[in-house]
Design an enzyme around this catalytic site. Sequence first.
Site, PDB file in Angstrom:
ATOM      1  N   ASN A 178       0.871  -1.176   0.000  1.00 30.24           N
ATOM      2  CA  ASN A 178       0.000   0.000   0.000  1.00 30.24           C
ATOM      3  C   ASN A 178       0.906   1.223   0.000  1.00 30.24           C
ATOM      4  O   ASN A 178       1.521   1.540   1.005  1.00 30.24           O
ATOM      5  CB  ASN A 178      -0.895  -0.030   1.256  1.00 30.24           C
ATOM      6  CG  ASN A 178      -1.722   1.232   1.401  1.00 30.24           C
ATOM      7  OD1 ASN A 178      -1.798   2.047   0.479  1.00 30.24           O
ATOM      8  ND2 ASN A 178      -2.334   1.411   2.569  1.00 30.24           N
ATOM      9  N   TRP A 179       0.964   1.895  -1.141  1.00 28.01           N
ATOM     10  CA  TRP A 179       1.908   3.016  -1.265  1.00 28.01           C
ATOM     11  C   TRP A 179       1.387   4.296  -0.630  1.00 28.01           C
ATOM     12  O   TRP A 179       2.109   5.287  -0.560  1.00 28.01           O
ATOM     13  CB  TRP A 179       2.242   3.248  -2.735  1.00 28.01           C
ATOM     14  CG  TRP A 179       3.201   2.232  -3.304  1.00 28.01           C
ATOM     15  CD1 TRP A 179       3.853   1.249  -2.614  1.00 28.01           C
ATOM     16  CD2 TRP A 179       3.635   2.121  -4.667  1.00 28.01           C
ATOM     17  NE1 TRP A 179       4.661   0.542  -3.464  1.00 28.01           N
ATOM     18  CE2 TRP A 179       4.545   1.049  -4.733  1.00 28.01           C
ATOM     19  CE3 TRP A 179       3.343   2.833  -5.842  1.00 28.01           C
ATOM     20  CZ2 TRP A 179       5.168   0.672  -5.934  1.00 28.01           C
ATOM     21  CZ3 TRP A 179       3.957   2.444  -7.024  1.00 28.01           C
ATOM     22  CH2 TRP A 179       4.859   1.388  -7.068  1.00 28.01           C
ATOM     23  N   LYS A 180       0.117   4.322  -0.258  1.00 24.72           N
ATOM     24  CA  LYS A 180      -0.470   5.525   0.365  1.00 24.72           C
ATOM     25  C   LYS A 180      -0.158   6.749  -0.512  1.00 24.72           C
ATOM     26  O   LYS A 180      -0.147   6.633  -1.734  1.00 24.72           O
ATOM     27  CB  LYS A 180       0.061   5.680   1.790  1.00 24.72           C
ATOM     28  CG  LYS A 180      -0.069   4.373   2.572  1.00 24.72           C
ATOM     29  CD  LYS A 180       0.190   4.504   4.035  1.00 24.72           C
ATOM     30  CE  LYS A 180       0.008   3.140   4.695  1.00 24.72           C
ATOM     31  NZ  LYS A 180       0.089   3.181   6.132  1.00 24.72           N
TER      32      LYS A 180
ATOM     33  N   GLU B  23      -6.616   4.815   7.719  1.00 23.18           N
ATOM     34  CA  GLU B  23      -6.327   6.243   7.498  1.00 23.18           C
ATOM     35  C   GLU B  23      -7.520   6.931   6.836  1.00 23.18           C
ATOM     36  O   GLU B  23      -7.820   8.091   7.130  1.00 23.18           O
ATOM     37  CB  GLU B  23      -5.044   6.389   6.653  1.00 23.18           C
ATOM     38  CG  GLU B  23      -3.812   6.102   7.507  1.00 23.18           C
ATOM     39  CD  GLU B  23      -2.653   5.461   6.759  1.00 23.18           C
ATOM     40  OE1 GLU B  23      -2.615   5.516   5.514  1.00 23.18           O
ATOM     41  OE2 GLU B  23      -1.778   4.885   7.436  1.00 23.18           O
TER      42      GLU B  23
ATOM     43  N   HIS C  87      -9.472   1.494   4.605  1.00 24.77           N
ATOM     44  CA  HIS C  87      -8.186   1.598   5.321  1.00 24.77           C
ATOM     45  C   HIS C  87      -8.355   2.538   6.516  1.00 24.77           C
ATOM     46  O   HIS C  87      -9.080   3.531   6.439  1.00 24.77           O
ATOM     47  CB  HIS C  87      -7.091   2.111   4.375  1.00 24.77           C
ATOM     48  CG  HIS C  87      -5.737   2.026   4.995  1.00 24.77           C
ATOM     49  ND1 HIS C  87      -5.264   2.977   5.863  1.00 24.77           N
ATOM     50  CD2 HIS C  87      -4.784   1.058   4.914  1.00 24.77           C
ATOM     51  CE1 HIS C  87      -4.057   2.607   6.278  1.00 24.77           C
ATOM     52  NE2 HIS C  87      -3.741   1.446   5.725  1.00 24.77           N
TER      53      HIS C  87
ATOM     54  N   GLY D 117       2.760  -1.229   4.139  1.00 27.43           N
ATOM     55  CA  GLY D 117       2.951   0.173   3.763  1.00 27.43           C
ATOM     56  C   GLY D 117       4.421   0.471   3.503  1.00 27.43           C
ATOM     57  O   GLY D 117       4.957   0.164   2.434  1.00 27.43           O
ATOM     58  N   GLY D 118       5.074   1.040   4.503  1.00 28.04           N
ATOM     59  CA  GLY D 118       6.458   1.525   4.383  1.00 28.04           C
ATOM     60  C   GLY D 118       7.408   0.573   3.672  1.00 28.04           C
ATOM     61  O   GLY D 118       8.154   0.989   2.769  1.00 28.04           O
TER      62      GLY D 118
ATOM     63  N   GLU E 173      -5.742  -4.952  10.392  1.00 22.73           N
ATOM     64  CA  GLU E 173      -4.662  -4.001  10.626  1.00 22.73           C
ATOM     65  C   GLU E 173      -4.927  -3.225  11.916  1.00 22.73           C
ATOM     66  O   GLU E 173      -5.692  -2.261  11.911  1.00 22.73           O
ATOM     67  CB  GLU E 173      -4.585  -2.996   9.474  1.00 22.73           C
ATOM     68  CG  GLU E 173      -4.265  -3.611   8.137  1.00 22.73           C
ATOM     69  CD  GLU E 173      -3.607  -2.590   7.212  1.00 22.73           C
ATOM     70  OE1 GLU E 173      -2.489  -2.852   6.786  1.00 22.73           O
ATOM     71  OE2 GLU E 173      -4.206  -1.548   6.958  1.00 22.73           O
TER      72      GLU E 173
ATOM     73  N   SER F 211       3.305  -2.519  10.172  1.00 19.29           N
ATOM     74  CA  SER F 211       4.759  -2.635  10.377  1.00 19.29           C
ATOM     75  C   SER F 211       5.340  -3.978   9.930  1.00 19.29           C
ATOM     76  O   SER F 211       6.275  -4.484  10.549  1.00 19.29           O
ATOM     77  CB  SER F 211       5.108  -2.325  11.832  1.00 19.29           C
ATOM     78  OG  SER F 211       4.711  -1.009  12.175  1.00 19.29           O
TER      79      SER F 211
ATOM     80  N   GLY G  74       2.509   1.947  10.626  1.00 20.87           N
ATOM     81  CA  GLY G  74       3.510   3.007  10.472  1.00 20.87           C
ATOM     82  C   GLY G  74       4.204   3.372  11.771  1.00 20.87           C
ATOM     83  O   GLY G  74       4.901   4.372  11.841  1.00 20.87           O
TER      84      GLY G  74
END
Length: 250
Positions: free
Chosen positions: A9-11, A97, A95, A233-234, A167, A212, A173
């Site tokens: 997930n590149w956000k 966010e 998601h 993500g990251g 999640e 994470s 993150g």
Amino acid sequence: MRKKLLLGNWKMNKTVAESKEFASKVAPIAELAKKNNILVGVAPTFLSLDAVKQGTKDFIVASQNCHFEDSGAFTGEVSIPMLKAIDIDWVIIGHSERRQYDNETDEKCNKKIKKLVANGMTSVYCVGETLKEFEKGLTKEVVGRQLREGLKELNAADFDKIVVAYEPVWSIGTGKNASEEIAQDICSFVRETIKDMYGEVSSKVLVIYGGSVKPENIAGYLSQKDVDGALVGGASLKIESFEAMVKALV
Ligand code: PGA
């Protein structure tokens, strides 16, 4: 046997040029994944969807969101027919966010998932509790409600096009991982809840963990009975670390 799934997930990261560069290096990774029965892909921003789709093969390219209406006065939104027109058939829904900053409710998620199902597209439905809820021991209550509301009024047959991502918000993150035991416990709870709602199809649904996840810990999560994959993500932003995660699953 359920397949494994690794979805990045590149956000709100990567320009179109940066996305294209990543896509240009995907081929050997996608081939390795395919050989080992692992589904792999990423969710770029709307701007980069077309470029990544065009630049890759055997690679899932997912949207990070969609609207439930086909068109109309919804400034800043993108519809399902628009995604379909560029061959995008996976969408991340709900998601945390988006739940936190964009007023994404279980009800809205449900409308989107129903529309995606009707269009033969795959939803990756995200659920998870906040730190406060976790500390109060409310995880199953919260996740259970998100599942019952978000996945209501569907048919058992729809579940070959639905993935659920657990999640915990407190681990996204933050570098604070949920333990493998917590991931297993809640992913198993997700499966049980789907069983209660739609029956035996629950044993076929892909349930993945996110929060994470990185090359060093992905195999541990995937070794758990009910954890079929990861939403990352990251650690999905750099091709080297994306590749290392696929290799860790082979
Ligand atoms: P993270 O994000 O891997 O950077 O924690 C996961 C996600 O938000 O899907």
